[in-house]
Design a protein around this motif. Structure first.
Motif, PDB file in Angstrom:
ATOM      1  N   ARG A  67       0.815  -1.221   0.000  1.00  6.13           N
ATOM      2  CA  ARG A  67       0.000   0.000   0.000  1.00  6.13           C
ATOM      3  C   ARG A  67       0.851   1.275   0.000  1.00  6.13           C
ATOM      4  NH1 ARG A  67      -4.805  -0.416  -1.786  1.00  6.13           N
ATOM      5  NH2 ARG A  67      -5.742   1.157  -0.437  1.00  6.13           N
ATOM      6  N   ALA A  68       2.165   1.121  -0.110  1.00  6.24           N
ATOM      7  CA  ALA A  68       3.068   2.270   0.005  1.00  6.24           C
ATOM      8  C   ALA A  68       2.727   3.395  -0.973  1.00  6.24           C
ATOM      9  CB  ALA A  68       4.510   1.822  -0.183  1.00  6.24           C
ATOM     10  N   ALA A  69       2.456   3.050  -2.220  1.00  5.08           N
ATOM     11  CA  ALA A  69       2.187   4.077  -3.236  1.00  5.08           C
ATOM     12  C   ALA A  69       0.900   4.844  -2.918  1.00  5.08           C
ATOM     13  CB  ALA A  69       2.105   3.445  -4.617  1.00  5.08           C
ATOM     14  N   VAL A  70      -0.123   4.125  -2.466  1.00  2.00           N
ATOM     15  CA  VAL A  70      -1.409   4.759  -2.126  1.00  2.00           C
ATOM     16  C   VAL A  70      -1.232   5.731  -0.960  1.00  2.00           C
ATOM     17  CG1 VAL A  70      -3.751   4.332  -1.263  1.00  2.00           C
ATOM     18  CG2 VAL A  70      -2.746   2.788  -2.962  1.00  2.00           C
ATOM     19  N   ILE A  71      -0.550   5.262   0.074  1.00  2.00           N
ATOM     20  CA  ILE A  71      -0.351   6.099   1.263  1.00  2.00           C
ATOM     21  C   ILE A  71       0.555   7.286   0.950  1.00  2.00           C
ATOM     22  CG2 ILE A  71       0.597   6.109   3.624  1.00  2.00           C
ATOM     23  CD1 ILE A  71      -0.536   3.225   3.831  1.00  2.00           C
ATOM     24  N   HIS A  72       1.578   7.031   0.168  1.00  2.00           N
ATOM     25  CA  HIS A  72       2.478   8.106  -0.245  1.00  2.00           C
ATOM     26  C   HIS A  72       1.693   9.175  -1.013  1.00  2.00           C
ATOM     27  CE1 HIS A  72       6.256   9.984  -0.765  1.00  2.00           C
ATOM     28  NE2 HIS A  72       6.485   9.617  -2.006  1.00  2.00           N
ATOM     29  N   GLY A  73       0.798   8.725  -1.873  1.00  2.00           N
ATOM     30  CA  GLY A  73      -0.048   9.639  -2.654  1.00  2.00           C
ATOM     31  C   GLY A  73      -0.968  10.460  -1.769  1.00  2.00           C
ATOM     32  N   LEU A  74      -1.604   9.806  -0.814  1.00  2.00           N
ATOM     33  CA  LEU A  74      -2.507  10.492   0.118  1.00  2.00           C
ATOM     34  C   LEU A  74      -1.745  11.533   0.946  1.00  2.00           C
ATOM     35  CD1 LEU A  74      -4.563   7.472   1.555  1.00  2.00           C
ATOM     36  CD2 LEU A  74      -5.527   9.359   0.233  1.00  2.00           C
ATOM     37  N   GLU A  75      -0.572  11.124   1.422  1.00  2.00           N
ATOM     38  CA  GLU A  75       0.232  12.024   2.253  1.00  2.00           C
ATOM     39  C   GLU A  75       0.737  13.219   1.461  1.00  2.00           C
ATOM     40  OE1 GLU A  75       3.390  10.010   4.316  1.00  2.00           O
ATOM     41  OE2 GLU A  75       2.009   9.039   5.717  1.00  2.00           O
ATOM     42  N   THR A  76       1.197  12.952   0.245  1.00  2.00           N
ATOM     43  CA  THR A  76       1.722  14.040  -0.579  1.00  2.00           C
ATOM     44  C   THR A  76       0.623  15.052  -0.892  1.00  2.00           C
ATOM     45  OG1 THR A  76       3.273  12.466  -1.536  1.00  2.00           O
ATOM     46  CG2 THR A  76       3.031  14.555  -2.687  1.00  2.00           C
ATOM     47  N   ALA A  77      -0.562  14.540  -1.245  1.00  4.08           N
ATOM     48  CA  ALA A  77      -1.687  15.423  -1.551  1.00  4.08           C
ATOM     49  C   ALA A  77      -2.061  16.267  -0.338  1.00  4.08           C
ATOM     50  CB  ALA A  77      -2.881  14.603  -2.018  1.00  4.08           C
ATOM     51  N   MET A  78      -2.087  15.618   0.825  1.00  6.04           N
ATOM     52  CA  MET A  78      -2.467  16.318   2.043  1.00  6.04           C
ATOM     53  C   MET A  78      -1.447  17.388   2.425  1.00  6.04           C
ATOM     54  SD  MET A  78      -3.700  14.614   5.607  1.00  6.04           S
ATOM     55  CE  MET A  78      -5.087  13.903   4.794  1.00  6.04           C
ATOM     56  N   GLN A  79      -0.179  17.040   2.324  1.00 10.85           N
ATOM     57  CA  GLN A  79       0.871  17.998   2.667  1.00 10.85           C
ATOM     58  C   GLN A  79       0.872  19.183   1.700  1.00 10.85           C
ATOM     59  OE1 GLN A  79       2.883  17.741   5.516  1.00 10.85           O
ATOM     60  NE2 GLN A  79       3.369  19.845   4.989  1.00 10.85           N
ATOM     61  N   MET A  80       0.632  18.899   0.418  1.00  9.01           N
ATOM     62  CA  MET A  80       0.590  19.985  -0.577  1.00  9.01           C
ATOM     63  C   MET A  80      -0.566  20.927  -0.294  1.00  9.01           C
ATOM     64  SD  MET A  80       1.627  18.099  -4.136  1.00  9.01           S
ATOM     65  CE  MET A  80       1.106  19.471  -5.174  1.00  9.01           C
ATOM     66  N   GLU A  81      -1.706  20.357   0.082  1.00  8.27           N
ATOM     67  CA  GLU A  81      -2.880  21.162   0.391  1.00  8.27           C
ATOM     68  C   GLU A  81      -2.621  21.996   1.649  1.00  8.27           C
ATOM     69  OE1 GLU A  81      -6.456  18.810   0.694  1.00  8.27           O
ATOM     70  OE2 GLU A  81      -7.696  20.597   0.988  1.00  8.27           O
ATOM     71  N   PHE A  82      -1.960  21.364   2.605  1.00  7.24           N
ATOM     72  CA  PHE A  82      -1.615  22.064   3.850  1.00  7.24           C
ATOM     73  C   PHE A  82      -0.695  23.252   3.559  1.00  7.24           C
ATOM     74  CE2 PHE A  82       1.149  22.688   7.543  1.00  7.24           C
ATOM     75  CZ  PHE A  82       0.243  22.750   8.593  1.00  7.24           C
ATOM     76  N   ASP A  83       0.359  22.997   2.785  1.00  6.75           N
ATOM     77  CA  ASP A  83       1.322  24.054   2.463  1.00  6.75           C
ATOM     78  C   ASP A  83       0.671  25.183   1.668  1.00  6.75           C
ATOM     79  OD1 ASP A  83       3.277  22.604   3.757  1.00  6.75           O
ATOM     80  OD2 ASP A  83       4.102  21.711   1.922  1.00  6.75           O
ATOM     81  N   ALA A  84      -0.146  24.805   0.681  1.00  7.24           N
ATOM     82  CA  ALA A  84      -0.814  25.813  -0.148  1.00  7.24           C
ATOM     83  C   ALA A  84      -1.775  26.645   0.692  1.00  7.24           C
ATOM     84  CB  ALA A  84      -1.560  25.133  -1.293  1.00  7.24           C
ATOM     85  N   SER A  85      -2.478  25.968   1.594  1.00  9.12           N
ATOM     86  CA  SER A  85      -3.446  26.640   2.449  1.00  9.12           C
ATOM     87  C   SER A  85      -2.749  27.601   3.414  1.00  9.12           C
ATOM     88  CB  SER A  85      -4.255  25.597   3.215  1.00  9.12           C
ATOM     89  OG  SER A  85      -5.528  26.088   3.504  1.00  9.12           O
ATOM     90  N   CYS A  86      -1.595  27.208   3.903  1.00  9.76           N
ATOM     91  CA  CYS A  86      -0.821  28.080   4.794  1.00  9.76           C
ATOM     92  C   CYS A  86      -0.356  29.324   4.052  1.00  9.76           C
ATOM     93  CB  CYS A  86       0.387  27.345   5.358  1.00  9.76           C
ATOM     94  SG  CYS A  86      -0.058  26.135   6.608  1.00  9.76           S
ATOM     95  N   ASP A  87       0.079  29.131   2.816  1.00  2.76           N
ATOM     96  CA  ASP A  87       0.511  30.273   1.998  1.00  2.76           C
ATOM     97  C   ASP A  87      -0.637  31.241   1.789  1.00  2.76           C
ATOM     98  OD1 ASP A  87       3.037  29.336   1.794  1.00  2.76           O
ATOM     99  OD2 ASP A  87       2.854  28.547  -0.252  1.00  2.76           O
ATOM    100  N   LEU A  88      -1.795  30.702   1.533  1.00  2.00           N
ATOM    101  CA  LEU A  88      -2.969  31.505   1.237  1.00  2.00           C
ATOM    102  C   LEU A  88      -3.545  32.185   2.478  1.00  2.00           C
ATOM    103  CD1 LEU A  88      -5.065  31.971  -1.200  1.00  2.00           C
ATOM    104  CD2 LEU A  88      -6.410  30.198  -0.066  1.00  2.00           C
ATOM    105  N   ARG A  89      -3.668  31.413   3.555  1.00  2.00           N
ATOM    106  CA  ARG A  89      -4.362  31.919   4.739  1.00  2.00           C
ATOM    107  C   ARG A  89      -3.455  32.675   5.713  1.00  2.00           C
ATOM    108  NH1 ARG A  89      -9.040  28.198   6.065  1.00  2.00           N
ATOM    109  NH2 ARG A  89      -9.381  26.955   4.207  1.00  2.00           N
TER     110      ARG A  89
END
Lengths: 112, 62, 96
Positions: B28-50
């Motif tokens: 499941r490494a690829a699935v979890i890696h994908g979920l984590e990467t998406a979440m971290q990117m959203e977090f970083d983008a949201s921090c930049d914005l907010r």
């Protein structure tokens, strides 16, 4: 010399079964870890935008709308944080300050 | 372990992370890696914005 | 993490679907059905099933956990609900 051959075969069998056991243990551990982690990541996604009550150290309790967590679980990004000093539209909480958070997730039905 | 900092890294950092993920999560490494990467990117983008402010300013738990 | 002992994923998974009571460093007790335990932060996700179907989910931060005790071993009583709680259409697309 036949005994020697038998011994060698037996040793190989033992080696084989030991490594299979280790492989089994590793893959079970990976399976368990994946199960737990995926559920946690989906949970974080699922509470996005939900009103959350945070119980923190120093008897501090606040309400905010949960937005996002970083993947290491160090910080929570929240909005409309109600503090004793007023409402903060965008805020970051340190997970180390938090003891527990409760989220109202409504009724059992979920939207697809 | 014995490598000094002057030597070139044997692998790309991303590759190392991928190998770590594979060891931790197996199939499941690829699935979890994908979920984590998406979440971290959203977090970083949201921090930049907010531009959220840390609250409280001083940590409660030192 | 407050737990110096590195607990195995199998250890954490054994709590899933069970009702537990988690005690925290502030002396509080948190009772609920275990949805998951994050293997990274060791934070426990508990679900409270209320009679009026209003559900509350509580996350107890791993670093604040002092102890965990099973109060109900019946893993089947809330399994279905716990499994479907945070699954969305996005997730089904993901696993394709």
């Amino acid at each position: 010399m036949e005994d020697g051959v038998d011994d060698k075969t037996q040793n190989n069998d033992i080696l084989q079964s030991t490594s299979t056991t280790n492989d089994d243990r590793l893959s079970q551990e990976q399976e368990d870890r994946s199960f737990l982690r995926e559920r946690f990541l989906h949970f974080l996604k699922g509470i996005q935008g939900k009103r959350t009550h945070f119980k923190m150290y120093e008897k501090t309790e606040v309400d905010a709308t949960f937005q996002l967590s970083d993947i290491d679980g160090q910080n929570f990004l929240v909005s409309d944080l109600e503090t004793p000093m007023g409402t903060q539209p965008q805020a970051m909480l340190r997970c180390a300050d938090i003891i527990s958070c409760s989220v109202d997730i409504g009724t059992g039905e979920h939207k697809m | 372990y014995g490598r000094t900092t002057t030597e070139a890294p044997a692998q790309q950092p991303g590759q190392q992370r991928k190998a770590e993920m594979k060891l931790l999560y197996g199939a499941r490494a690829a699935v979890i890696h994908g979920l984590e990467t998406a979440m971290q990117m959203e977090f970083d983008a949201s921090c930049d914005l907010r531009q959220p402010k840390l609250w409280p300013t001083i940590p409660l738990k030192l | 993490s407050a737990n110096s002992e590195n607990r195995s994923p199998g250890f954490w998974r054994s709590y899933v679907y069970k009702e537990v009571e988690v005690t925290t460093v502030d002396g509080r007790e948190h009772r609920g059905w275990v949805h998951t335990v994050d293997p990274v932060s060791e934070s426990v996700v508990l679900v409270h099933f209320e009679e009026d179907r209003q559900k509350t989910v509580e996350i107890v931060m791993g670093h604040a956990v002092k102890g965990i005790t099973v109060v109900n071993e019946d893993m089947d009583s809330h399994r279905e609900e716990l499994d479907h709680m945070f699954v969305t259409a996005d997730d089904t697309n993901f696993s394709k």
